[in-house]
Design a protein around this motif. Structure first.
Motif, mmCIF file in Angstrom:
data_model
loop_
_atom_site.group_PDB
_atom_site.id
_atom_site.type_symbol
_atom_site.label_atom_id
_atom_site.label_comp_id
_atom_site.label_asym_id
_atom_site.label_seq_id
_atom_site.Cartn_x
_atom_site.Cartn_y
_atom_site.Cartn_z
ATOM 1 N N ARG A 95 -9.500 -5.179 4.524
ATOM 2 C CA ARG A 95 -8.432 -5.318 3.532
ATOM 3 C C ARG A 95 -8.237 -4.022 2.757
ATOM 4 N N ALA A 96 -9.338 -3.364 2.386
ATOM 5 C CA ALA A 96 -9.224 -2.100 1.658
ATOM 6 C C ALA A 96 -8.580 -1.025 2.523
ATOM 7 N N ARG A 97 -8.918 -0.992 3.794
ATOM 8 C CA ARG A 97 -8.317 0.000 4.699
ATOM 9 C C ARG A 97 -6.809 -0.181 4.775
ATOM 10 N N GLN A 98 -6.358 -1.409 4.922
ATOM 11 C CA GLN A 98 -4.922 -1.662 5.020
ATOM 12 C C GLN A 98 -4.196 -1.261 3.737
ATOM 13 N N ALA A 99 -4.802 -1.569 2.574
ATOM 14 C CA ALA A 99 -4.156 -1.252 1.303
ATOM 15 C C ALA A 99 -4.046 0.252 1.094
ATOM 16 N N ILE A 100 -5.110 0.994 1.410
ATOM 17 C CA ILE A 100 -5.094 2.444 1.195
ATOM 18 C C ILE A 100 -4.138 3.119 2.171
ATOM 19 N N GLU A 101 -4.125 2.658 3.424
ATOM 20 C CA GLU A 101 -3.191 3.246 4.381
ATOM 21 C C GLU A 101 -1.748 2.962 3.974
ATOM 22 N N ALA A 102 -1.507 1.799 3.375
ATOM 23 C CA ALA A 102 -0.149 1.495 2.904
ATOM 24 C C ALA A 102 0.235 2.404 1.744
ATOM 25 N N ASP A 103 -0.695 2.631 0.796
ATOM 26 C CA ASP A 103 -0.418 3.541 -0.321
ATOM 27 C C ASP A 103 -0.177 4.961 0.176
ATOM 28 N N ALA A 104 -0.963 5.394 1.138
ATOM 29 C CA ALA A 104 -0.805 6.760 1.652
ATOM 30 C C ALA A 104 0.529 6.931 2.351
ATOM 31 N N GLY A 105 1.042 5.864 2.972
ATOM 32 C CA GLY A 105 2.332 5.958 3.639
ATOM 33 C C GLY A 105 3.483 6.204 2.685
ATOM 34 N N LYS A 106 3.301 5.918 1.407
ATOM 35 C CA LYS A 106 4.342 6.138 0.413
ATOM 36 C C LYS A 106 4.297 7.556 -0.173
ATOM 37 N N LEU A 107 3.260 8.301 0.105
ATOM 38 C CA LEU A 107 3.105 9.650 -0.440
ATOM 39 C C LEU A 107 3.531 10.645 0.632
ATOM 40 N N HIS A 108 4.697 11.288 0.427
ATOM 41 C CA HIS A 108 5.263 12.150 1.460
ATOM 42 C C HIS A 108 4.552 13.489 1.579
#
Length: 705
Positions: A95-108
């Protein structure tokens, strides 16, 4: 990449070496200083001329660079070692991996690379080794930091954070945990049959009242230690925590003995997986003692002696009867070169010390009284072993078959003239094809249905037997017994109805496997486990459970019931490998004692932990890698606390803190590539020279007035 930026900067491109410019500047200052001292009227104009000259020679330029910013690179490291499978750690990590990868996808301006830490075997969790491999193709000028999702049990922690960037730990637990472990300090791999071995173990409570290194005596009270031996209860006692315990285990038989030890659970501990330890001790005999009695000298006597002397595990005592009692020439005993046969010492006082007694062409001439022969028979019934290789002496009134030894032999000679002369080749019987003593002998006749004749050399004499008991492994071409084995009480006997096996050792007509056959017979008689003809065995190697069922029964091998250390049973079919042997293999990932059963027979195998450092401490803890994370500017966050929220991912400036109460940061490195350069010369020659000349002319006119 980020949008392009235009950066303007003042730069100098000197026309002369810097040292020469410095010298000219010093001369100019000296001239101006002299003028000021003399109060010359044109001094300041001369200073302007010198300044314009030096400025022109220094080559000032206005440089404009077009830069394109590069995305920073961050590492997300996910621990997938054995300890991360405890409880709900794997689910929290996912769950933590998915959340962090989602946050990183928003940072261009960020590229997040995810790597996993595999199971490391005996090396433990090599998290930072994985990070170093990932950093091999990441420029340090773009590395923004590391985020590690783990339980904190890391076995390669460096002194400084990787790449000099912030390190944030996300621990898959609610907070610091407690754990009880059973630690094996010393366990011998081998033990002498008939003696005891000592196991040294200790029960440690980790994380109790702040204890982190296993030294927790008095923190949680005593623990109950249960010891099982081959699946049967052996010892149950209360032991203090943190204190070494010694367990004496007697080795009663050859082969593996499986010791399973379990410590009672600790209230609130994270897992009971390391509350158990399994030790396998292989029982070996210490110097097998063999008594060889040769009734009379013959060519085969040397074969027996060479075979037994070549085995380093055999302690051989050999006597040859060279002077039978009826050949008394009245020579005084003190003039004889031969020693007296120590009959009473061997067959009364020390007969219990011999594991195997071999009678080679020995006949009853009265040298061994009947009570002494009865002692040999009693020794066999009590667990000893007797091997007889016989020739013509086995027939007639002097045959040992007519003595108390006949009660333990597989059979005796036929009535009348039992000596059969003539060349023949021994055949392995159908039973012998499945028996470990004779199966697979080089040169033997192929098993049915192929059939065929053996290729080894012939024998020329044998003894015709009467009724036989036991198992016939070798026979004549017409089916008459040559080698028979039998169990008597707790012991075993073997009868070889020919004294011609020595021909094989001489290579007669190709010879034969006499050394291997005699070795197998002797070791079967001494009850060595690898030669048991009806046995169920199991062992674990490299995480695989191998089951072997040996049987002289020609029926299909069937299946076995396998019970894993957690108590789960499964039925596993056996597959025939060769006559008399069927096997099965299956994964044995769970550490502990595996039980294999077929009917009334059971076998046990010990499966050790695949990664002992991982199971040595199952707590989720920040005590190991937490200081490194904090010193790097990062921090520690528990994934199972604060409403099960994963901290937000942010960008922070380099050198600023990279961790907050509910967020983690990756540093901005501002790395870029230059896509274009434009330079503008500020003092070109066509402008500099008139300015210098103007200053000089004005200074000359001023000084001339």
């Amino acid at each position: 990449m980020r949008p392009e930026q235009v950066i303007a900067a003042l730069r100098f491109d000197p026309l002369l070496p810097v040292w020469l410019l410095a010298a000219l500047g010093a001369i100019a200052l000296a001239v101006v200083a002299l003028g000021i001292w003399r109060r010359g009227s044109g001094t300041w104009l001369r200073l302007g001329a010198f300044a314009a000259l030096l400025l022109w020679l220094s080559g000032p330029r206005l440089v404009q660079e077009t830069r394109q910013s590069l995305r920073d690179i961050g590492l997300l490291v996910v621990d997938q070692s054995a300890s991360m499978q405890v409880g709900d750690r794997a689910a929290l990590a996912s769950r933590a991996r998915q959340a962090i990868e989602a946050d990183a996808g928003k940072l261009h301006d960020l590229e997040l690379r995810t790597v996993t830490v595999p199971e490391g075997g005996n090396a433990g969790t090599r998290l930072f080794t994985t990070v170093d491999k990932a950093l091999a193709d990441i420029p340090r000028s773009r590395f923004a930091g590391t985020i590690a999702i783990t339980d904190g049990q890391i076995h390669d922690i460096p002194k400084t954070a990787p790449g000099g960037a912030p390190l944030n730990l996300l621990l898959a637990a609610r907070g610091e945990e407690t754990d009880r472990r059973l630690r094996v300090i010393e366990a011998p791999g081998y033990g002498i049959v008939g003696r005891s071995v000592t196991l040294r173990v200790a029960v440690d409570d980790l994380g109790v009242n702040g204890g982190t290194n296993g030294d927790t005596r008095g923190h949680a009270g005593p623990a109950t230690l249960t010891v099982r031996r081959d699946g049967q209860p052996f010892i149950t006692e209360s032991v203090p925590v943190g204190v070494e315990q010694r367990i004496e285990v007697p080795i009663t038989r050859a082969g593996p003995t499986v010791i399973d030890m379990t410590a009672s659970p600790l209230a609130g501990e994270v897992s009971q997986l390391n509350n158990r330890a399994v030790v396998e001790i292989n029982g070996v005999r210490d110097r097998l003692r063999v008594l060889l009695i040769s009734g009379e000298p013959h060519p085969g006597e040397r074969t027996w002696r060479r075979l037994l002397k070549a085995d380093p595990s055999v302690d051989l005592v050999h006597f040859t009867i060279l002077r039978p009692p009826e050949k008394d020439d009245r020579t005084p005993l003190n003039e004889l070169a031969l020693i007296a046969f120590p009959v009473r010492e061997l067959f009364v006082d020390k007969i219990g010390e011999f594991d195997l007694i071999i009678l080679d062409r020995y006949q009853n001439r009265g040298l061994l009284p009947i009570p002494y022969l009865a002692n040999i028979a009693n020794r066999v019934r009590q667990g000893g072993a007797l091997l007889m290789s016989v020739g013509p002496e086995f027939t007639g009134i002097t045959s040992l078959a007519s003595t108390p030894l006949g009660s333990v032999l597989p059979g005796g000679p036929a009535r009348g003239n039992a000596v059969v002369d003539g060349a023949f080749r021994p055949y392995v019987s159908d039973l012998g094809q499945r028996h470990p003593v004779t199966e697979g002998l080089a040169g033997a006749n192929p098993p049915a249905p192929n059939g065929g004749a053996p290729s080894w050399g012939p024998w020329y004499q044998r003894i015709q037997p009467g009724p036989m008991d036991g198992e016939v492994l070798l026979q004549t071409p017409d089916g008459q017994p040559l080698l028979a084995l039998n169990r008597v009480g707790q012991g075993r006997t073997a009868l070889l109805l020919s004294d011609q096996i020595w021909l094989w050792s001489r290579g007669h007509q190709g010879g034969g496997p006499q050394a291997e056959l005699l070795r197998r017979i002797a070791h079967w008689l001494m009850q060595e486990p690898e030669l048991e003809e009806n046995a169920l065995t199991a062992h674990v190697v490299d995480g695989k459970l191998t089951i072997e069922r040996r049987s002289t029964d020609a029926a299909p091998p069937g299946s076995v019931v396998v019970t894993d250390p957690d108590g789960k049973a499964m039925t596993v079919p056996l597959h025939e490998q060769h006559p008399g042997s069927a096997i099965a293999t299956l994964p044995a990932a769970v550490p502990g004692v595996w039980k294999v059963s077929q009917g009334a027979e059971s076998a046990y195998a010990a499966a050790g932990a695949a990664n002992p450092p991982e199971l040595a401490d199952l707590r989720a803890t920040a005590t190991l890698a937490g200081p490194l994370a904090r010193s790097s500017g990062g921090g520690v966050h528990w994934l199972a606390g604060n409403g099960n929220d994963v901290p937000d991912l942010r960008r922070v400036e380099e050198g600023a803190g990279a961790s907050g109460s509910a967020w983690i940061g990756l540093a901005r490195r501002h790395d870029h590539v230059v896509t274009g350069v434009a330079a503008l010369e500020l003092l070109p020659s066509w402008l500099s020279l008139p300015i210098i000349a103007a200053f000089l002319v004005l200074a000359w006119r001023r000084e001339g007035q």
